[in-house]
Design a protein around this motif. Structure first.
Motif, PDB file in Angstrom:
ATOM      1  N   ARG A  91       0.872  -1.177   0.000  1.00  0.00           N
ATOM      2  CA  ARG A  91       0.000   0.000   0.000  1.00  0.00           C
ATOM      3  C   ARG A  91       0.905   1.220   0.000  1.00  0.00           C
ATOM      4  NH1 ARG A  91      -5.196  -1.273   2.166  1.00  0.00           N
ATOM      5  NH2 ARG A  91      -5.821   0.859   1.611  1.00  0.00           N
ATOM      6  N   TRP A 128     -12.805  -2.976   0.790  1.00  0.00           N
ATOM      7  CA  TRP A 128     -11.427  -2.628   1.112  1.00  0.00           C
ATOM      8  C   TRP A 128     -11.088  -2.873   2.579  1.00  0.00           C
ATOM      9  CZ3 TRP A 128      -7.325  -0.412  -1.822  1.00  0.00           C
ATOM     10  CH2 TRP A 128      -7.584  -0.346  -3.188  1.00  0.00           C
ATOM     11  N   ALA A 148      -8.440  -4.320   7.562  1.00  0.00           N
ATOM     12  CA  ALA A 148      -7.857  -2.990   7.383  1.00  0.00           C
ATOM     13  C   ALA A 148      -8.914  -1.949   7.699  1.00  0.00           C
ATOM     14  CB  ALA A 148      -7.339  -2.819   5.956  1.00  0.00           C
ATOM     15  N   SER A 149      -8.468  -0.703   7.791  1.00  0.00           N
ATOM     16  CA  SER A 149      -9.410   0.386   8.022  1.00  0.00           C
ATOM     17  C   SER A 149     -10.124   0.760   6.725  1.00  0.00           C
ATOM     18  CB  SER A 149      -8.683   1.629   8.563  1.00  0.00           C
ATOM     19  OG  SER A 149      -9.546   2.752   8.554  1.00  0.00           O
ATOM     20  N   ASP A 188      -8.768   3.995   5.266  1.00  0.00           N
ATOM     21  CA  ASP A 188      -7.409   4.084   4.733  1.00  0.00           C
ATOM     22  C   ASP A 188      -7.486   4.122   3.213  1.00  0.00           C
ATOM     23  OD1 ASP A 188      -4.783   3.925   4.002  1.00  0.00           O
ATOM     24  OD2 ASP A 188      -4.384   1.990   4.981  1.00  0.00           O
ATOM     25  N   ARG A 189      -7.227   5.283   2.646  1.00  0.00           N
ATOM     26  CA  ARG A 189      -7.364   5.464   1.202  1.00  0.00           C
ATOM     27  C   ARG A 189      -6.053   5.228   0.445  1.00  0.00           C
ATOM     28  NH1 ARG A 189     -10.691   8.609   4.167  1.00  0.00           N
ATOM     29  NH2 ARG A 189     -12.740   9.227   3.364  1.00  0.00           N
ATOM     30  N   THR A 190      -5.046   4.691   1.117  1.00  0.00           N
ATOM     31  CA  THR A 190      -3.773   4.415   0.455  1.00  0.00           C
ATOM     32  C   THR A 190      -3.986   3.390  -0.661  1.00  0.00           C
ATOM     33  OG1 THR A 190      -2.654   4.739   2.575  1.00  0.00           O
ATOM     34  CG2 THR A 190      -1.383   3.732   0.792  1.00  0.00           C
TER      35      THR A 190
END
Length: 273
Positions: free
Chosen positions: A11, A179, A194-195, A198-200
């Motif tokens: 990521r 996601w 995952a969160s 989290d936009r990674t």
């Protein structure tokens, strides 16, 4: 790139240019395998919105099939142009656009190696559409372009530009909630990993750190704001349920997961007048 080297999944940030280059290369390399694996499910001339199997012939998200005749329709991220071929069978005038040369070669293969007079094929980036303003009545994209670009508003604004005022754009993407879960079809794909916030981007890179596949995450709220920022009005948000007849797995999509959490989000938008 060393073809024996397994890409590293990570990521990290990825620019629009890097994302576009990676997408073109990935789809050119993997088009044969993709069409071989999923071609039977997609059909040569069906319009399927996602792995759940929602069919435009039944959903009519672009409007009643009888009203598509004579409409100029742009399909973005068309792959082998299966959706455009269905639109042409309804009497529409579709143009199938894709970044990947190899995917469009499969469109020619399905048309017996010759250009299909009913479907125009264009190789271009969705962020720089090679068409005049207000060239199309409708636009559509089934998992095409938008999941793979760093600047989705740029693409949406381009679609808005080439649509006539009041024209409809319908696009499907992986449901953003996916996601937060591992991309696995079995029970391991049902536990948060995952969160959601989290936009990674998800990146696969070669041994030199060069991206060979990039996918970008936008939350549901992000997608809505992107649509509005580009000059569209959101008419509907469709989250297809997994049908009992569909027993296949497609990557992280499966009957097990599909009956519990949504896998696809379809945005029905109208270009503001």
């Amino acid at each position: 790139m060393n073809q024996d080297h397994e890409p590293e999944a990570t990521r990290r940030d990825a620019s629009d240019t890097e994302s576009s280059r990676a997408s073109r290369g990935w789809w050119d390399r993997n088009a044969d395998e993709y069409q071989s694996e999923h071609g039977a499910f997609l059909g040569d001339d069906r319009f399927i919105w996602g792995p759940e199997g929602l069919d435009e012939a039944e959903a009519a998200l672009l409007g009643p099939a009888a009203e598509l005749k004579g409409r100029r329709i742009l399909e973005i991220g068309a792959g082998a142009a299966q959706c455009s071929r269905w639109l042409a069978a309804q009497g529409a005038l579709p143009v199938a656009l894709d970044l990947s040369h190899r995917q469009l070669q499969h469109a020619l293969r399905i048309s017996d190696g010759a250009a299909d007079d009913a479907v125009g094929l264009v190789e271009a980036d969705a962020g720089a559409l090679p068409f005049r303003d207000h060239s199309f009545d409708l636009a559509c994209s089934a998992y095409g372009a938008l999941p793979f670009v760093a600047d989705p508003v740029r693409v949406l604004r381009e679609v808005r530009r080439v649509l006539r005022p009041g024209g409809r754009f319908v696009f499907s993407v992986s449901h953003p909630i996916r996601w937060a879960f591992p991309d696995e079809p079995g029970p391991e794909g049902l536990s948060l990993g995952a969160s959601y916030f989290d936009r990674t981007p998800y990146v696969e890179q070669d041994e030199s750190g060069r991206a060979v596949y990039v996918e970008h995450h936008r939350t549901l709220g992000d997608r809505v704001r992107d649509v509005v920022a580009a000059g569209f009005r959101l008419e509907d948000l469709v989250e297809p349920e997994w049908p009992e007849w569909n027993t296949q797995e497609w990557g992280g999509w499966s009957p097990l997961r599909g009956h519990l959490i949504p896998g696809t989000a379809i945005f029905v938008c109208t270009a503001e007048v």
